[in-house]
Design a protein around this motif. Structure first.
Motif, PDB file in Angstrom:
ATOM      1  N   ALA A   7       0.828  -1.204   0.000  1.00  0.00           N
ATOM      2  CA  ALA A   7       0.000   0.000   0.000  1.00  0.00           C
ATOM      3  C   ALA A   7       0.867   1.260   0.000  1.00  0.00           C
ATOM      4  N   PRO A   8       0.342   2.366  -0.528  1.00  0.00           N
ATOM      5  CA  PRO A   8       1.089   3.631  -0.495  1.00  0.00           C
ATOM      6  C   PRO A   8       1.378   4.053   0.938  1.00  0.00           C
ATOM      7  N   GLY A   9       2.496   4.700   1.109  1.00  0.00           N
ATOM      8  CA  GLY A   9       2.893   5.179   2.428  1.00  0.00           C
ATOM      9  C   GLY A   9       4.141   6.026   2.295  1.00  0.00           C
ATOM     10  N   PRO A  10       4.765   6.377   3.417  1.00  0.00           N
ATOM     11  CA  PRO A  10       5.990   7.174   3.352  1.00  0.00           C
ATOM     12  C   PRO A  10       7.060   6.444   2.549  1.00  0.00           C
ATOM     13  N   GLY A  11       7.623   7.115   1.588  1.00  0.00           N
ATOM     14  CA  GLY A  11       8.654   6.514   0.755  1.00  0.00           C
ATOM     15  C   GLY A  11       8.092   5.805  -0.460  1.00  0.00           C
ATOM     16  N   LEU A  12       6.807   5.463  -0.431  1.00  0.00           N
ATOM     17  CA  LEU A  12       6.136   4.808  -1.557  1.00  0.00           C
ATOM     18  C   LEU A  12       4.812   5.536  -1.824  1.00  0.00           C
ATOM     19  N   PRO A  13       4.855   6.727  -2.408  1.00  0.00           N
ATOM     20  CA  PRO A  13       3.623   7.501  -2.576  1.00  0.00           C
ATOM     21  C   PRO A  13       2.595   6.819  -3.476  1.00  0.00           C
ATOM     22  N   ARG A  14       3.051   6.009  -4.424  1.00  0.00           N
ATOM     23  CA  ARG A  14       2.110   5.316  -5.311  1.00  0.00           C
ATOM     24  C   ARG A  14       2.015   3.835  -4.966  1.00  0.00           C
ATOM     25  N   GLY A  15       2.624   3.425  -3.886  1.00  0.00           N
ATOM     26  CA  GLY A  15       2.625   2.017  -3.517  1.00  0.00           C
ATOM     27  C   GLY A  15       3.592   1.240  -4.394  1.00  0.00           C
ATOM     28  N   LEU A  16       3.527  -0.075  -4.313  1.00  0.00           N
ATOM     29  CA  LEU A  16       4.429  -0.929  -5.080  1.00  0.00           C
ATOM     30  C   LEU A  16       3.747  -2.267  -5.303  1.00  0.00           C
ATOM     31  N   VAL A  17       3.868  -2.783  -6.502  1.00  0.00           N
ATOM     32  CA  VAL A  17       3.331  -4.103  -6.826  1.00  0.00           C
ATOM     33  C   VAL A  17       4.504  -4.983  -7.235  1.00  0.00           C
ATOM     34  N   ILE A  18       4.697  -6.076  -6.504  1.00  0.00           N
ATOM     35  CA  ILE A  18       5.760  -7.022  -6.822  1.00  0.00           C
ATOM     36  C   ILE A  18       5.119  -8.207  -7.535  1.00  0.00           C
ATOM     37  N   ARG A 100       4.075  -9.790   6.283  1.00  0.00           N
ATOM     38  CA  ARG A 100       5.347  -9.495   6.951  1.00  0.00           C
ATOM     39  C   ARG A 100       6.366  -8.926   5.968  1.00  0.00           C
ATOM     40  N   LEU A 101       6.448  -9.515   4.778  1.00  0.00           N
ATOM     41  CA  LEU A 101       7.376  -9.020   3.759  1.00  0.00           C
ATOM     42  C   LEU A 101       6.997  -7.606   3.327  1.00  0.00           C
ATOM     43  N   ALA A 102       5.706  -7.366   3.124  1.00  0.00           N
ATOM     44  CA  ALA A 102       5.253  -6.032   2.729  1.00  0.00           C
ATOM     45  C   ALA A 102       5.599  -5.005   3.803  1.00  0.00           C
ATOM     46  N   GLY A 103       5.398  -5.349   5.073  1.00  0.00           N
ATOM     47  CA  GLY A 103       5.728  -4.422   6.158  1.00  0.00           C
ATOM     48  C   GLY A 103       7.212  -4.118   6.235  1.00  0.00           C
ATOM     49  N   LEU A 104       8.034  -5.153   6.065  1.00  0.00           N
ATOM     50  CA  LEU A 104       9.486  -4.940   6.096  1.00  0.00           C
ATOM     51  C   LEU A 104       9.927  -4.037   4.957  1.00  0.00           C
ATOM     52  N   LEU A 105       9.404  -4.281   3.760  1.00  0.00           N
ATOM     53  CA  LEU A 105       9.796  -3.451   2.613  1.00  0.00           C
ATOM     54  C   LEU A 105       9.297  -2.023   2.775  1.00  0.00           C
ATOM     55  N   ARG A 106       8.090  -1.853   3.314  1.00  0.00           N
ATOM     56  CA  ARG A 106       7.539  -0.505   3.494  1.00  0.00           C
ATOM     57  C   ARG A 106       8.414   0.308   4.444  1.00  0.00           C
ATOM     58  N   THR A 107       8.825  -0.306   5.565  1.00  0.00           N
ATOM     59  CA  THR A 107       9.647   0.442   6.523  1.00  0.00           C
ATOM     60  C   THR A 107      11.065   0.640   6.001  1.00  0.00           C
ATOM     61  N   ALA A 108      11.589  -0.332   5.242  1.00  0.00           N
ATOM     62  CA  ALA A 108      12.958  -0.202   4.732  1.00  0.00           C
ATOM     63  C   ALA A 108      13.061   0.869   3.656  1.00  0.00           C
ATOM     64  N   LEU A 109      11.996   1.071   2.891  1.00  0.00           N
ATOM     65  CA  LEU A 109      12.023   2.052   1.804  1.00  0.00           C
ATOM     66  C   LEU A 109      11.591   3.440   2.260  1.00  0.00           C
ATOM     67  N   ALA A 110      11.089   3.567   3.481  1.00  0.00           N
ATOM     68  CA  ALA A 110      10.628   4.863   3.988  1.00  0.00           C
ATOM     69  C   ALA A 110      11.812   5.805   4.178  1.00  0.00           C
ATOM     70  N   PRO A 111      11.599   7.089   3.957  1.00  0.00           N
ATOM     71  CA  PRO A 111      12.692   8.044   4.153  1.00  0.00           C
ATOM     72  C   PRO A 111      13.052   8.154   5.629  1.00  0.00           C
ATOM     73  N   PRO A 112      14.273   8.564   5.932  1.00  0.00           N
ATOM     74  CA  PRO A 112      14.654   8.710   7.341  1.00  0.00           C
ATOM     75  C   PRO A 112      13.838   9.825   7.993  1.00  0.00           C
ATOM     76  N   PRO A 113      13.612   9.736   9.294  1.00  0.00           N
ATOM     77  CA  PRO A 113      12.846  10.796   9.958  1.00  0.00           C
ATOM     78  C   PRO A 113      13.621  12.102   9.917  1.00  0.00           C
ATOM     79  N   PRO A 114      12.917  13.231  10.003  1.00  0.00           N
ATOM     80  CA  PRO A 114      13.621  14.510   9.998  1.00  0.00           C
ATOM     81  C   PRO A 114      14.543  14.617  11.206  1.00  0.00           C
ATOM     82  N   SER A 115      15.665  15.287  11.024  1.00  0.00           N
ATOM     83  CA  SER A 115      16.616  15.407  12.123  1.00  0.00           C
ATOM     84  C   SER A 115      16.057  16.342  13.196  1.00  0.00           C
ATOM     85  N   ARG A 116      16.441  16.078  14.422  1.00  0.00           N
ATOM     86  CA  ARG A 116      15.947  16.872  15.543  1.00  0.00           C
ATOM     87  C   ARG A 116      16.605  18.242  15.527  1.00  0.00           C
ATOM     88  N   ARG A 117      15.755  19.242  15.650  1.00  0.00           N
ATOM     89  CA  ARG A 117      16.282  20.603  15.747  1.00  0.00           C
ATOM     90  C   ARG A 117      16.398  20.947  17.223  1.00  0.00           C
TER      91      ARG A 117
END
Length: 150
Positions: A7-18, A100-117
C-alpha cells in the motif's frame, strides 16, 4: 499465487506491486504442537524476494541502497526471506508471510525521519523550574532539626 501489493505510504507515494514471478515460496513441516496434521501438512511458508529486483520495479537507487542498509542483518546476499508458521493452515501462513514481507519493505524504503532541531528552554519554563527548586528546598529546610542557637 498473486502479486504482492504494498500500500502507499511514506517513501512509496504510489505504492508498489511485486509480480508473483519475483517471489519464491517454499513449504515445509512446521514444528511444535498440532496433532497428526503436523507430520503430514507442509504448513510453514518461507517467502523470499531478491531486493536487487526492486530496481526493475522502478525504485530509485537511493531508496534501494537505504533498504539494503536497513535490512542488512536479515539478508542473504540481496535476498530477503521471511517465515510464517504460526497458523495450522498453509493458506493463512502464506498470507502472514506476505504481510510481513510487505511491512518490512515498506519500513525499509521509507525516508529517514527529519533530524531533531535542538531547542532552548523558554524563560518562563526556566523560571518555573527555579521556583519549584526553591519551594522544594524550603520544604526540606522545614524538616531539619532546630539548631541550639534558635
Amino acid at each position: 499465487m498473486d502479486d504482492l501489493v504494498i500500500a502507499p505510504g511514506p517513501g512509496l507515494p504510489r505504492g508498489l506491486v511485486i509480480p508473483a514471478d519475483l517471489l519464491r515460496e517454499r513449504f515445509s513441516h512446521a514444528s511444535g504442537p498440532g496433532g497428526q496434521g503436523v507430520n503430514t501438512a507442509d504448513s510453514r511458508v518461507q517467502l523470499a524476494f531478491d531486493l536487487a529486483d526492486l530496481a526493475t520495479l522502478g525504485v530509485e537507487e537511493a531508496r534501494l541502497d537505504r533498504a539494503l542498509d536497513r535490512l542488512a542483518g536479515r539478508l542473504t546476499g540481496t535476498v530477503l526471506t521471511v517465515e510464517a508458521a504460526e497458523f495450522r493452515s498453509q493458506h493463512r501462513n502464506r498470507r502472514a508471510a506476505r504481510d510481513r514481507l510487505a511491512g518490512l519493505l515498506r519500513t525499509a524504503l521509507a525516508p529517514p525521519p527529519p533530524s531533531r532541531r535542538p531547542t532552548r528552554p523558554t524563560g518562563a519554563s526556566r523560571r518555573r523550574r527555579l521556583e519549584a527548586k526553591h519551594r522544594r528546598a524550603e520544604v526540606k529546610q522545614g524538616r531539619a532539626r532546630p539548631t541550639p542557637e534558635s
